[in-house]
Write an enzyme that holds these catalytic residues in place. Sequence first.
Site, PDB file in Angstrom:
ATOM      1  N   SER A 150       2.651  14.115  21.035  1.00 41.99           N
ATOM      2  CA  SER A 150       3.511  14.307  22.197  1.00 41.99           C
ATOM      3  C   SER A 150       4.841  13.609  21.991  1.00 41.99           C
ATOM      4  O   SER A 150       4.934  12.629  21.224  1.00 41.99           O
ATOM      5  CB  SER A 150       2.837  13.738  23.451  1.00 41.99           C
TER       6      SER A 150
ATOM      7  N   TYR B 279      -1.763   7.429  28.667  1.00 36.46           N
ATOM      8  CA  TYR B 279      -1.508   8.662  27.924  1.00 36.46           C
ATOM      9  C   TYR B 279      -0.570   8.401  26.747  1.00 36.46           C
ATOM     10  O   TYR B 279      -0.843   8.790  25.606  1.00 36.46           O
ATOM     11  CB  TYR B 279      -0.902   9.710  28.856  1.00 36.46           C
TER      12      TYR B 279
END
Length: 679
Positions: free
Chosen positions: A556, A569
Amino acid sequence: MALHSEAADLLARSHRLGGDPRNTNYAGGNASAKGTETDPVTGGDVELMWVKGSGGDLGTLTEGGLAVLRLDRMRALVDVYPGVEREDEMVAAFDYCLHGKGGAAPSIDTAMHGLVGAAHVDHLHPDSGIALACAADGEKLTAECFGDRVVWVPWRRPGFQLGLDIAAVKEANPGAIGCVLGGHGITAWGDTSEECERNSLHIIRTAEAFLAERGKAEPFGPVIEGYAAVSAGERRERAAALAPYVRALASQDRPQVGHFDDSEVVLDFLASAEHPRLAALGTSCPDHFLRTKVRPLVLDLPPSSTLDEAVDRLKELHAAYREEYAAYYQRHALPDSPAMRGADPAIVLVPGVGMFSFGKDKQTARVAGEFYVNAINVMRGAEAVSTYAPIEESEKFRIEYWALEEAKLQRMPKPKALATRVALVTGAGSGIGKAIARRLVAEGACVVVADLNGENAQAVAEELGGSDKAVAVTVDVTSEEQIAEAFRAAVLAFGGVDLVVNNAGISISKPLLETSAKDWDLQHDIMARGSFLVSREAARVMIAQGLGGDIVYIASKNAVFAGPNNIAYSATKADQAHQVRLLAAELGEHGVRVNGINPDGVVRGSGIFAGGWGAKRAAVYGVEEEKLGEFYAQRTILKREVLPEHVAGAVFALTGGDLTHTTGLHIPVDAGVAAAFLR
């Protein structure tokens, strides 16, 4: 123009005959019909023949798969036939007999249909018929089985002369309904489509009954002590452990996809005393050995041997197999023969466990295995009433390295970029993972669709084309056992694994003080720990195969960008990003490349965003949830929204062949987020 009634009847007959494996094998045999139609040029009647074209399959034949020829021109070829030594030239002559656009390309068997004096002709490869055709005293047995209703035709390579032979046999035997072609199959005829089909089935079923009634109880001999099949569970474990090593052997000349079969017919054959002798004789009719090679590689160890013993012995047998195949080629090759196509086996037989078959794609591998099952059935039938005696090795070579066969292979379309590659994608039941699976299949790969939601995974696999393209596995990536089982399923389905995409994930968006230890552990268990476990299992398979491979992490932008309310996350994404670097450094010596992709703002189609993450991120940024994608796009340099297909495109860019010397790379797919630029 409406389909002619005779052609329509032909298609219906073909589907019935081709839909039953007792009648013919996949893409084996052909059928024809003759009829009269109005010539659009002269307005007069013209006699035509509709016949299955080259490369088609009877069970799925369509109008587009029929070659349409003028019978007057077809029959006139007899007058210019230059003789058996030049009969291959007649295939090109068929093109001058086509009516109109002609439909499909005429096959080598076209003469058999056009020259035989019957309105309808079937040429089939039933196991029962080939058993008689490949028996040592096949001519005598054919007479005993059918009397004078079915006539024996000695072996001749398919072509114009065989068509003339069959036409002469029919002319000389007006009461005959068909013939058994030595070493090959059967041909039947009739005045109507119904009569032709009835005659074909009569030959097939009569031969089946004859073999059953006259055959001895144990045509393959007694069971060898210690060679009986092991339990189903043990077979599966053993086959999964062996598969990567066997695939490595079968892929020495070029990469192959695999298929595994542990059906009773295979296991019984491999447990029998006569299987070494029969396997060495090779397969029978041309359709068989073109797909299975002239003979299989047979492991000569009992199932009680250890994995290491089996692998070591297979390597020894493989080296000998390659030498023997090269010698076979040298014995029979002529100055104008095509180059040797490869010396690896297409069929590998492991007593007590089953059969591995290989091909350029899953369907080819599966069909090769089906053809070897046909060959086993033929051997059983021939041995039951006589002795199995396939055509001479020199004749097999003439078929395998036939100039016409070589031309057919050269006409095949160029393989796609990921052809022969087997991919496993986690989290592939939706969103980015689904888009990746779809792109990989479109580029020629076979895909294992892995997802915690088994129903979603199965739906995606079916959408991608079913088991010849994709299979589904239900897997929780936090479970070592489930991951190991997913890879077992992958290697049993396709022979191995070459490409793994770590995509499974969830997202919990909370500020630091609201993030619980449970939140932290869940994020890290699924993505950091899960990616580690998947990559570890992938590396085991890839190292055993020795074919290199690719591992891709869907990380990500958050792996390098510090955003608010996202501690769990983003931290686990940073963990994944560093796994890429660590594994790239470690696995490079095995030819395994490890790379990552850093997407951002993939809202549409995303399972994570649909599961509540989108609402929380929208709240953080103060925008409506349905406009979150637009918001992310506007904060990028390119002002473009990122979709799952864009991430899939990056996976293909890394694995599709152009970046062969790239490993340890992270590719941003974020439309340009300056704060996430890699330094």
